[in-house]
Scaffold this active site. Structure first.
Site, short mmCIF file in Angstrom:
data_model
loop_
_atom_site.label_atom_id
_atom_site.label_comp_id
_atom_site.label_asym_id
_atom_site.label_seq_id
_atom_site.Cartn_x
_atom_site.Cartn_y
_atom_site.Cartn_z
N ASP B 50 8.27 5.18 -1.18
CA ASP B 50 7.60 4.65 -2.36
C ASP B 50 7.90 5.53 -3.58
OD1 ASP B 50 5.11 3.00 -3.50
OD2 ASP B 50 4.90 5.10 -4.09
N LEU B 116 5.44 -1.83 1.01
CA LEU B 116 6.68 -1.17 1.42
C LEU B 116 6.89 -1.27 2.94
CD1 LEU B 116 8.23 2.09 0.13
CD2 LEU B 116 7.96 1.77 2.58
N THR B 138 1.10 5.69 3.21
CA THR B 138 0.69 6.68 2.21
C THR B 138 -0.47 6.17 1.37
OG1 THR B 138 2.30 5.85 0.63
CG2 THR B 138 3.02 7.64 2.06
N THR B 139 -0.94 4.96 1.67
CA THR B 139 -2.12 4.43 0.98
C THR B 139 -3.19 4.18 2.03
OG1 THR B 139 -1.49 2.11 1.28
CG2 THR B 139 -0.69 3.21 -0.72
N LYS B 151 2.95 -6.89 11.85
CA LYS B 151 3.37 -7.92 10.91
C LYS B 151 4.29 -7.35 9.85
CE LYS B 151 -0.19 -11.34 10.69
NZ LYS B 151 -1.37 -11.79 9.96
N LEU B 179 -3.36 10.73 1.13
CA LEU B 179 -4.42 10.08 0.36
C LEU B 179 -4.95 10.96 -0.76
CD1 LEU B 179 -6.43 8.45 3.32
CD2 LEU B 179 -4.46 7.53 2.08
N THR B 181 -3.57 12.26 -3.26
CA THR B 181 -3.10 11.94 -4.61
C THR B 181 -3.16 10.44 -4.91
OG1 THR B 181 -0.86 11.95 -3.67
CG2 THR B 181 -1.55 13.93 -4.84
N HIS B 258 -9.36 -13.50 4.44
CA HIS B 258 -7.93 -13.78 4.26
C HIS B 258 -7.64 -15.28 4.22
CE1 HIS B 258 -7.85 -9.53 5.22
NE2 HIS B 258 -6.58 -9.47 4.90
N HIS B 274 -4.47 -6.45 -3.01
CA HIS B 274 -4.79 -7.20 -1.80
C HIS B 274 -6.28 -7.06 -1.42
CE1 HIS B 274 -4.34 -9.06 2.11
NE2 HIS B 274 -4.76 -7.97 2.71
#
Lengths: 382, 382
Positions: B50, B116, B138-139, B151, B179, B181, B258, B274
């Site tokens: 990313d 990503l 990373t999120t 998926k 997390l 940053t 969803h 999302h």
């Protein structure tokens, strides 16, 4: 509140099952086979049909769905390796997305040769992360090879089958009547894959080809012996595929003829059909096997003799050592760092080699040129 | 020669297994985790990072591979739904194809958020019919949701996740230090998926969010309670996924939130992440559940109370009944002809509805607008 977990393991078995069903006159309104999978009442079907097949059978196909009250969107697709493209794949996806289907009970139907069923298989596998599809091969290559397995793909970036997936069909329908109108060159194209199985794993099939091959080709496999040869070829193919459907084992007998052919096929000048490229690869491979004393001179003679008897032209002029060598190097990436080239060890048995040298390829190309006489070259020019 | 076969059945079980491994400082040269899968000596890695992560950690990542003598091709990728495109997918495939990797022992590495890892997962599944990949979220959204499942997808033709595959990663590495940053909005984005699990299947998790949610968000989940909540969320998520990894069963608890969010997210004006779209969907859904007496007024109050306490802004102005209704109709195609909308039946339990009417959606949007006071709207404008 405690948190001591440092690792989770996710495990499951994904069941794969499909039937390959022999039928006749699949699009006869009285034949219920094609609609045995999926929703009929109020049902919709996205159907991709080879353009040539559409010319011969288009009306019959449309009438079939109309008769059963199915809303069908028939899309035609021009066969041939040159259409196994990203553009074609995306165009089909666009058409499919504009024609809504249920995710599970309205299977996509692919009616055509190996290129068409490969592309449509990849479309089906990508759409909504996978919708079911049914394959109806209309060429001999599709009948004995492409349709019975789970490989789906398109060419990309100049490389054959570079993108794709393993996508099991919901069902495969084999209807020999499609072969009746198949051009002679395409009959021979499929025969090359049958020869492949015979050489690498089934000496009895080789005998049958020697005995009945000529009449089967003349009868476009509509004869009794033709049926037997097709049945034996498919059974042999499935023996190899079923135990290794997702290629966990990268040493595959059915890759015989599929090492050097990889580069030959993507060479635009050669203009070879898949089976024709596979045949050239097999002959070079057999000569390597002969040099290594895996295959006797007599066996090599039998192989060349069969090909001549069946009337299959060999054009060794397209063989270039550098092209074949690069093709082998590419296959090394694909086969995870080893050549894993299947070669016959006497007719009907297989060994895998990892140490083929460029020099060997060169000398076998020369030897092939020597063997293939002027007669064959003359045949090519007709 | 006999030929009596009229049908072949192909059957196998495809084993799927992967580990989700907690680690710290994944790119510390002393941490061997990332290279525990695949070839190290002479090895190559295609690494998609990313763009934001690259700014913070790019040097560290490059140094890691250099330290271990790995030839790494680092490609950066801008996060965000607007980049989950065919163009991005094809561009990554082109870069990958220009950087040769072995088919089996040089896994692609994806370092980034859910978009990503979804795109790279689809790249990995398509290339050579599937090469292994490793996910490093990373999120928070990636950490508790996108990375732990199978998926993979891209948006297509204006529809979210219209193309993709189910592609198990070879391994997932969870490193909470990423997390630290992460922008506040993206922390809350992931929290929405944790709230989803709490409402639909885990009342105890809901309690924990009420008790510790505020401090966890402030600490970006680096605190002890944050670890516990993440662990519980992932465990719950995997309980749902593992038994239904390939969505044989289309009635899925984790689809709570969803259904209507599907259309909200692809509406370019809304500009929602999302989790933000999922939250709006959950609130409309909870109000439907309340009208149907599945959820008590007190439970609804608790849900709205939690969201307010956690400082998550609600913007019901983007809710349009027609958009939500069309989104539901689309999901009906996806869920094979039935709505299968998961709704909470008291906090922590789930039922599936197939008869939601447009009128209900309209009235619940009105009700949501009434509930969300001026205070929240003011919050949005800061």
């Amino acid at each position: 509140m405690s948190h001591l977990i440092t690792r989770w393991r996710v495990r499951c078995q994904r069941p794969v099952a499909y039937d390959i069903v022999c039928t006749r006159d699949l699009f006869d309104p009285q034949n219920p086979a094609l609609l045995s999978a999926g929703r009929v009442e109020g049902g919709r079907r996205f159907v991709v049909v080879d353009s040539n097949v559409d010319q011969h059978r288009g009306e019959e196909i449309r009438a079939y769905f109309a008769h059963h009250g199915i809303t069908a969107r028939i899309v035609t697709f021009p066969g041939g390796e040159e259409n196994k493209t990203l553009r074609m794949y995306l165009s089909l996806l666009g058409e499919l997305d504009a024609f809504p289907i249920h995710r599970r009970d309205e299977p996509i139907i692919a009616v055509g040769g190996g290129v068409l069923t490969d592309v449509v298989g990849f479309v089906a596998s990508s759409y909504r992360r996978g919708v079911p599809h049914i394959k109806v091969p209309t060429t001999l290559m599709g009948y004995v090879d492409a349709s019975v397995g789970v490989k789906a793909s398109i060419n990309f970036n100049g490389s054959k089958n570079r993108l794709g997936s393993f996508e099991a069909p919901q069902r495969v329908f084999l209807d020999k009547t499609f072969l009746k109108t198949l051009p002679h060159r395409h009959i021979l194209n499929g025969v090359c894959e049958i020869i492949k199985l015979a050489i690498i794993k089934d000496a009895e099939l080789f005998d049958q080809l020697e005995q009945h091959g000529v009449e089967c080709i003349a009868a476009r496999f509509q004869n009794f012996e033709g049926g037997g040869i097709l049945e034996r070829a498919i059974t042999g193919m499935l023996e190899e595929l079923e135990s290794n459907l997702f290629e966990e084992n990268l040493a595959r007998k059915v890759d015989f003829g599929h090492t050097f052919s990889y580069g030959l096929e993507t060479s635009p000048d050669a203009g070879l059909l898949h089976g024709e490229a596979v045949l050239l690869d097999m002959l070079v491979s057999c000569l390597i096997a002969n040099q290594r004393r895996l295959l006797s001179e007599r066996e090599v003679e039998r192989i060349f003799g069969l090909i001549e008897r069946l009337g299959i032209a060999i054009n060794p002029r397209v063989l270039d050592a550098e092209l074949l060598w690069q093709s082998l190097l590419e296959r090394v990436e694909h086969r995870n760092g080893l050549q894993r080239v299947p070669l016959p060890e006497s007719l009907g048995n297989c060994v895998f080699l990892n140490d083929i040298r460029r020099q060997e390829i060169e000398s076998c190309i020369r030897s092939l040129n020597d063997r293939v006489g002027k007669e064959n070259e003359a045949k090519l020019e007709c």
